[in-house]
Enzyme design. Structure first.
Site, PDB file in Angstrom:
ATOM      1  N   GLY A  30     -11.134 -57.754  -6.329  1.00 26.44           N
ATOM      2  CA  GLY A  30      -9.945 -57.694  -5.874  1.00 26.44           C
ATOM      3  C   GLY A  30      -9.483 -57.629  -4.607  1.00 26.44           C
ATOM      4  O   GLY A  30      -8.354 -57.956  -4.234  1.00 26.44           O
ATOM      5  N   GLU A  31     -10.362 -57.254  -3.593  1.00 27.25           N
ATOM      6  CA  GLU A  31     -10.234 -57.248  -2.043  1.00 27.25           C
ATOM      7  C   GLU A  31     -10.024 -58.664  -1.908  1.00 27.25           C
ATOM      8  O   GLU A  31      -9.289 -59.087  -0.912  1.00 27.25           O
ATOM      9  CB  GLU A  31     -11.226 -56.467  -1.213  1.00 27.25           C
ATOM     10  CG  GLU A  31     -10.978 -55.048  -1.466  1.00 27.25           C
ATOM     11  CD  GLU A  31     -12.467 -54.519  -0.796  1.00 27.25           C
ATOM     12  OE1 GLU A  31     -12.948 -54.992   0.001  1.00 27.25           O
ATOM     13  OE2 GLU A  31     -12.716 -53.332  -1.307  1.00 27.25           O
ATOM     14  N   ILE A  32     -10.873 -59.480  -1.963  1.00 26.90           N
ATOM     15  CA  ILE A  32     -10.771 -60.769  -1.942  1.00 26.90           C
ATOM     16  C   ILE A  32      -9.280 -61.483  -2.277  1.00 26.90           C
ATOM     17  O   ILE A  32      -8.522 -62.156  -1.523  1.00 26.90           O
ATOM     18  CB  ILE A  32     -12.015 -61.638  -2.434  1.00 26.90           C
ATOM     19  CG1 ILE A  32     -13.036 -61.239  -1.906  1.00 26.90           C
ATOM     20  CG2 ILE A  32     -11.563 -63.299  -2.482  1.00 26.90           C
ATOM     21  CD1 ILE A  32     -13.365 -61.987  -0.355  1.00 26.90           C
ATOM     22  N   SER A  75      -6.719 -59.737  -2.791  1.00 29.69           N
ATOM     23  CA  SER A  75      -5.346 -59.033  -1.906  1.00 29.69           C
ATOM     24  C   SER A  75      -5.167 -60.104  -0.693  1.00 29.69           C
ATOM     25  O   SER A  75      -4.200 -59.941   0.214  1.00 29.69           O
ATOM     26  CB  SER A  75      -5.741 -57.789  -1.768  1.00 29.69           C
ATOM     27  OG  SER A  75      -6.717 -57.460  -0.867  1.00 29.69           O
TER      28      SER A  75
END
EC number: 2.4.99.12
Length: 402
Positions: free
Chosen positions: A63-65, A67
């Site tokens: 998810g962070e990637i 975002s």
């Protein structure tokens, strides 16, 4: 000026590595870790850098990637080499899929070497301008490495949950040393800002969640039915019954449609059977249900929520009427201007709700009354445009050290 070398910390990392080495070797044979552990912990597997990066982004999870996409899309137009590192297999695969061979700038995706091996990239980082790290990836040697190359260091999407606060406070002495190496911290909420400052963070600004930079896109444009459309999105066990009972009361004598979208696919059948027991005209979305008539449509496919928010008058956001989930993302329904109803248990989403205007938080017993007056509710909207926030963040990353 380069900070002093954290000798004791580096020595502790060496000792931890030696003790853990047998476990790392065994774990490297598991399919889940077959690529990530050798690429991080075995020097002969650590890949060299093909370019000298100007910008370095480090994120942990899938998810962070994802975002980071709006940010990388904007920065990549200037042809400055970019390095992306991660520590998880899913994050690595997604970064490779999204970013390599996609943009004008050369982008390298690598697993982040364990702290004692970062020096292997030393000569290739002479031109590094900015290190950007997301959330809680506070590797001390990573920040030291960047500062030793006179790079600017940013911590984005920073948050400290109620659940993890005591753990952070227990090791406050350690985090003070890490924060001394971070030039600026962008917190998700005012509560996070206060907690971060209490731990020693400097130059903390409330920026919100990186998810606010992503503009929701439609994969399919559906025609809106000519009647009020409610959608209960990302619901959990217990919430479907609550919604169905409230909708049954509301629908008495009225014409309306309920879209019911459980959070987990394995519950599609269970939720369909529950709805069928209360509404005879229950259908499945996969059966082209929007083209027919019915009372309830159970959304039994993934990836459709944005498309359905676009045709919904009211969104009932799940994960918030039960106590152990913490709510779900309100940004997407707010982007489409739906009236947004949520339960009160949104402890994992406070930062995102701060970005939204006109949502309604209610206890479970108030759901029918709120549905009954839905037309008096104000449409939701985002407080700040994603374009403005993106430009402000890019300016921070491109900031030239003086």
């Amino acid at each position: 000026m380069s900070p002093p070398f954290p000798f004791l910390y580096y020595l502790a990392c060496v000792l931890i590595f030696v003790v853990a080495l047998p476990f790392l070797i065994v774990s490297s044979f598991r399919s889940k870790h077959r690529d990530s552990i050798p690429a991080r912990f075995f020097p002969w597997h650590i890949k060299k850098l093909e370019y000298e990066p100007y910008y370095w982004f480090h994120a942990c999870s899938f998810g962070e990637i994802r975002s980071l996409q709006p940010l990388l899309s904007t920065l990549s137009t200037e042809s400055a080499p970019i390095l992306i590192t991660t520590i998880t297999h899913t994050g690595y695969k997604e970064a490779k899929r999204l970013y390599e061979q996609t943009y004008k700038a050369p982008i390298m995706v690598r697993y982040l070497p364990f702290e004692i091996f970062l020096f292997m990239w030393g000569r290739r980082c002479a031109k590094l301008k900015t290190l950007v790290v997301t959330e809680a990836e506070m590797w001390k040697m990573l920040f030291y490495f960047a500062k030793s190359h006179n790079a600017r260091t940013l911590l984005l999407n920073a948050r400290i949950s109620e659940r993890s606060l005591k753990s952070y406070e227990r090791f406050a002495w350690f985090y003070r040393g890490v924060f001394a190496l971070i030039d600026e911290v962008l917190a998700q909420s005012h509560k996070d800002k206060q907690r971060l400052e209490d731990l020693g963070a400097r130059s903390v600004e409330v920026f919100g969640n990186l998810k606010t930079l992503n503009t929701p896109l439609l994969s399919t444009h559906y025609a809106k039915p000519n009647l009020p459309v409610f959608i209960a999105a990302s619901t959990h066990k217990g919430e479907e019954l609550l919604v169905l009972e409230a909708f049954k009361q509301y629908k008495d004598g009225k014409n309306a449609l309920l879209l019911l979208a459980p959070r987990h696919p394995e519950r599609f059948k269970e939720v369909y059977e529950l709805s069928k027991s209360m509404f005879a005209h229950t259908t499945l979305f996969s059966n082209n249900a929007l083209e027919g008539e019915g009372d309830v449509i159970v959304v039994d496919v993934l990836g459709e929520l944005n498309n359905l928010y676009a045709i919904s008058d009211v969104v009932i956001l799940g994960g918030s009427f039960v106590k152990n989930v913490g709510g779900h993302n309100p940004l997407e329904p707010a982007f489409f201007g739906a009236r947004l109803i949520s339960g009160e248990h949104i402890f994992n989403q406070y930062a995102l709700f701060e970005e939204v205007a006109n949502y309604v938080l209610i206890p479970p017993q108030s759901l029918f009354d709120t549905l009954n007056r839905w037309e008096s509710l104000l449409p939701t909207s985002l407080n700040v445009s994603s374009h403005e926030k993106l430009n402000a963040l890019v300016a921070k990353i491109q900031y030239e050290q003086r």
